[in-house]
Design an enzyme around this catalytic site. Structure first.
Site, PDB file in Angstrom:
ATOM      1  N   ASN A   6      15.354  80.956 -31.983  1.00  5.93           N
ATOM      2  CA  ASN A   6      14.598  80.894 -30.722  1.00  5.93           C
ATOM      3  C   ASN A   6      15.598  80.739 -29.575  1.00  5.93           C
ATOM      4  O   ASN A   6      16.178  79.674 -29.394  1.00  5.93           O
ATOM      5  CB  ASN A   6      13.636  79.694 -30.778  1.00  5.93           C
ATOM      6  CG  ASN A   6      12.906  79.476 -29.462  1.00  5.93           C
ATOM      7  OD1 ASN A   6      12.896  80.345 -28.586  1.00  5.93           O
ATOM      8  ND2 ASN A   6      12.283  78.314 -29.317  1.00  5.93           N
ATOM      9  N   TRP A   7      15.788  81.828 -28.835  1.00  6.42           N
ATOM     10  CA  TRP A   7      16.810  81.818 -27.773  1.00  6.42           C
ATOM     11  C   TRP A   7      16.307  81.154 -26.487  1.00  6.42           C
ATOM     12  O   TRP A   7      17.070  81.022 -25.529  1.00  6.42           O
ATOM     13  CB  TRP A   7      17.270  83.245 -27.462  1.00  6.42           C
ATOM     14  CG  TRP A   7      17.976  83.920 -28.604  1.00  6.42           C
ATOM     15  CD1 TRP A   7      18.295  83.375 -29.813  1.00  6.42           C
ATOM     16  CD2 TRP A   7      18.452  85.270 -28.640  1.00  6.42           C
ATOM     17  NE1 TRP A   7      18.936  84.302 -30.597  1.00  6.42           N
ATOM     18  CE2 TRP A   7      19.046  85.476 -29.910  1.00  6.42           C
ATOM     19  CE3 TRP A   7      18.427  86.342 -27.730  1.00  6.42           C
ATOM     20  CZ2 TRP A   7      19.610  86.692 -30.274  1.00  6.42           C
ATOM     21  CZ3 TRP A   7      18.999  87.561 -28.100  1.00  6.42           C
ATOM     22  CH2 TRP A   7      19.584  87.729 -29.355  1.00  6.42           C
ATOM     23  N   LYS A   8      15.041  80.803 -26.452  1.00  9.84           N
ATOM     24  CA  LYS A   8      14.448  80.155 -25.263  1.00  9.84           C
ATOM     25  C   LYS A   8      14.768  80.958 -23.989  1.00  9.84           C
ATOM     26  O   LYS A   8      14.884  82.168 -24.051  1.00  9.84           O
ATOM     27  CB  LYS A   8      14.916  78.699 -25.173  1.00  9.84           C
ATOM     28  CG  LYS A   8      14.728  77.954 -26.490  1.00  9.84           C
ATOM     29  CD  LYS A   8      14.836  76.474 -26.338  1.00  9.84           C
ATOM     30  CE  LYS A   8      14.757  75.830 -27.710  1.00  9.84           C
ATOM     31  NZ  LYS A   8      14.555  74.414 -27.674  1.00  9.84           N
ATOM     32  N   HIS A  50       4.815  76.123 -29.290  1.00 12.26           N
ATOM     33  CA  HIS A  50       6.099  75.411 -29.259  1.00 12.26           C
ATOM     34  C   HIS A  50       5.935  74.165 -28.385  1.00 12.26           C
ATOM     35  O   HIS A  50       5.215  74.191 -27.381  1.00 12.26           O
ATOM     36  CB  HIS A  50       7.191  76.333 -28.696  1.00 12.26           C
ATOM     37  CG  HIS A  50       8.566  75.762 -28.863  1.00 12.26           C
ATOM     38  ND1 HIS A  50       9.066  74.799 -28.020  1.00 12.26           N
ATOM     39  CD2 HIS A  50       9.535  75.999 -29.782  1.00 12.26           C
ATOM     40  CE1 HIS A  50      10.286  74.474 -28.422  1.00 12.26           C
ATOM     41  NE2 HIS A  50      10.600  75.189 -29.486  1.00 12.26           N
ATOM     42  N   GLU A  97       7.697  72.909 -26.182  1.00 14.02           N
ATOM     43  CA  GLU A  97       7.996  73.112 -24.752  1.00 14.02           C
ATOM     44  C   GLU A  97       6.803  73.756 -24.043  1.00 14.02           C
ATOM     45  O   GLU A  97       6.539  73.462 -22.874  1.00 14.02           O
ATOM     46  CB  GLU A  97       9.282  73.948 -24.611  1.00 14.02           C
ATOM     47  CG  GLU A  97      10.510  73.108 -24.946  1.00 14.02           C
ATOM     48  CD  GLU A  97      11.680  73.865 -25.541  1.00 14.02           C
ATOM     49  OE1 GLU A  97      11.741  75.097 -25.405  1.00 14.02           O
ATOM     50  OE2 GLU A  97      12.536  73.205 -26.163  1.00 14.02           O
ATOM     51  N   GLU A 124       7.997  70.928 -36.348  1.00 13.41           N
ATOM     52  CA  GLU A 124       9.058  70.609 -35.397  1.00 13.41           C
ATOM     53  C   GLU A 124       8.767  69.262 -34.745  1.00 13.41           C
ATOM     54  O   GLU A 124       8.034  69.199 -33.736  1.00 13.41           O
ATOM     55  CB  GLU A 124       9.126  71.676 -34.310  1.00 13.41           C
ATOM     56  CG  GLU A 124       9.488  73.044 -34.827  1.00 13.41           C
ATOM     57  CD  GLU A 124      10.278  73.828 -33.795  1.00 13.41           C
ATOM     58  OE1 GLU A 124      11.382  74.236 -34.120  1.00 13.41           O
ATOM     59  OE2 GLU A 124       9.813  73.998 -32.665  1.00 13.41           O
ATOM     60  N   GLY A 132      16.361  69.879 -29.824  1.00 11.24           N
ATOM     61  CA  GLY A 132      17.408  69.905 -28.805  1.00 11.24           C
ATOM     62  C   GLY A 132      18.060  68.555 -28.571  1.00 11.24           C
ATOM     63  O   GLY A 132      18.726  68.351 -27.559  1.00 11.24           O
ATOM     64  N   SER A 187      17.068  70.650 -34.179  1.00 10.37           N
ATOM     65  CA  SER A 187      18.516  70.403 -34.235  1.00 10.37           C
ATOM     66  C   SER A 187      19.162  70.875 -35.544  1.00 10.37           C
ATOM     67  O   SER A 187      20.057  70.215 -36.081  1.00 10.37           O
ATOM     68  CB  SER A 187      18.805  68.922 -34.001  1.00 10.37           C
ATOM     69  OG  SER A 187      18.370  68.548 -32.701  1.00 10.37           O
ATOM     70  N   GLY A 203      16.950  76.556 -32.598  1.00 12.65           N
ATOM     71  CA  GLY A 203      17.072  76.758 -31.159  1.00 12.65           C
ATOM     72  C   GLY A 203      18.535  76.911 -30.767  1.00 12.65           C
ATOM     73  O   GLY A 203      19.134  77.977 -30.910  1.00 12.65           O
ATOM     74  N   GLY A 204      19.140  75.811 -30.303  1.00 18.53           N
ATOM     75  CA  GLY A 204      20.502  75.841 -29.772  1.00 18.53           C
ATOM     76  C   GLY A 204      21.510  76.589 -30.632  1.00 18.53           C
ATOM     77  O   GLY A 204      22.280  77.420 -30.126  1.00 18.53           O
TER      78      GLY A 204
HETATM   79  C1  PEP Z   1      13.356  74.943 -31.143  1.00 18.79           C
HETATM   80  O1  PEP Z   1      13.518  75.359 -30.019  1.00 18.79           O
HETATM   81  O2  PEP Z   1      12.338  75.247 -31.765  1.00 18.79           O
HETATM   82  C2  PEP Z   1      14.379  74.083 -31.747  1.00 18.79           C
HETATM   83  C3  PEP Z   1      14.168  73.603 -32.943  1.00 18.79           C
HETATM   84  O3  PEP Z   1      15.493  73.816 -30.974  1.00 18.79           O
HETATM   85  P1  PEP Z   1      16.836  73.097 -31.482  1.00 18.79           P
HETATM   86  O4  PEP Z   1      17.267  73.767 -32.761  1.00 18.79           O
HETATM   87  O5  PEP Z   1      17.820  73.315 -30.369  1.00 18.79           O
HETATM   88  O6  PEP Z   1      16.504  71.661 -31.700  1.00 18.79           O
END
Ligand code: PEP
Length: 259
Positions: A9-11, A94, A96, A166, A172, A212, A233-234
């Site tokens: 997930n590049w957000k 999600h 966010e 999640e 994050g 994470s 994500g990151g």
């Molecule tokens: C996400 O955006 O769904 C996520 C899990 O981010 P991260 O891996 O950065 O925690």
């Protein structure tokens, strides 16, 4: 055996040329592997150019969001109908979207329904906040999120979808959930699906962990029973890290003699 799924997930990161460069690097680094499915979720803007660039034997595309109406006067929105020839998956709910954009349970239910109606597989994100966990409300929160989001779906539709657990406090933050916490919640989700939609849906449904995930911590998660992959994500913004996560998943499956 359910196929392992790794979703990046590049957000709201990477413009068109940066996204294209990342795909170029990932394509060099990631081999064609029939038993690990790798999905990229870039911004809406770059879905179209990436759909031409990606090697479809290696990658599939996901949208990070879409609106539940098929068309109309909804300034700024993109519908599932518009995405149906472009993506295999859409991320729905999600944290966010829930917390920054105030998407409520009913909105998420309508988005899951629109995704299924348009033959796009939803990746439904569920998870509790830190406060909800410390107040002992985790399972109640998940129950409410699942009950509303899956409302009116058939067992077959639920069996074909993806749910990502999640925990909001792990997204994050670098604060990963412990394997036994993940196992307990994945058991809970599968149990809920079995009770409401039957054993076939519960067996077929893929459940991911997200929060994470990095190459350094992935090994602790691969052995968690019932985890079918990861929402990253990151670490998905770095070709080296993301490719290492995909490699680790592949090697784990091969060592288990599943490939
Ligand atoms: C996400 O955006 O769904 C996520 C899990 O981010 P991260 O891996 O950065 O925690």
């Amino acid at each position: 055996m359910r196929k392992i799924l790794v979703v990046g997930n590049w957000k709201m990161h990477l413009n068109t040329s940066q996204a294209s460069l990342l795909v170029h690097r990932l394509q060099e680094r990631i081999a064609i592997r029939r038993d690990v499915e790798v999905v990229l979720a870039p911004s809406m803007l770059v879905l179209q150019p990436l759909s031409v660039q990606i090697d479809r034997r290696k990658f599939r595309l996901a949208a990070q969001n879409a609106y539940f109406r098929d068309e109309g006067a909804f300034t700024g929105e993109v519908s599932f109908t518009m995405l149906r020839d472009l993506v295999h998956y859409v991320i729905v709910g999600h944290s966010e979207r829930r917390h920054i954009f105030s998407e409520d349970l009913d909105m998420i239910r309508d988005k899951v329904a629109a995704s299924v109606r348009n033959e796009i597989t939803p990746i439904l994100c569920v998870g509790e906040t830190k406060r909800e966990r410390s107040d002992g409300e985790t399972k109640q929160v998940l129950h409410d999120q699942l009950m509303t989001a899956l409302h009116n779906l058939t067992s077959r539709e639920v069996g074909q979808m993806v749910i990502a657990y999640e925990p909001v406090w792990a997204i994050g933050t670098g604060d990963v959930a412990k394997p036994d916490q993940i196992e307990e919640i994945i058991d809970y989700i599968r149990g809920y699906i079995r009770d409401v939609f039957g054993p076939k849906a519960s067996k077929e449904l893929r459940i991911l962990y997200g929060g994470s995930v990095t190459p350094e911590v992935i090994h602790g998660f691969l052995d968690v029973p019932g985890v079918d992959g990861f929402l990253v994500g990151g670490a998905s913004l770095n070709y080296y890290s993301f490719a290492n996560i995909v490699d680790a998943a592949y090697k784990w499956q091969r060592e288990k003699g599943e490939v």
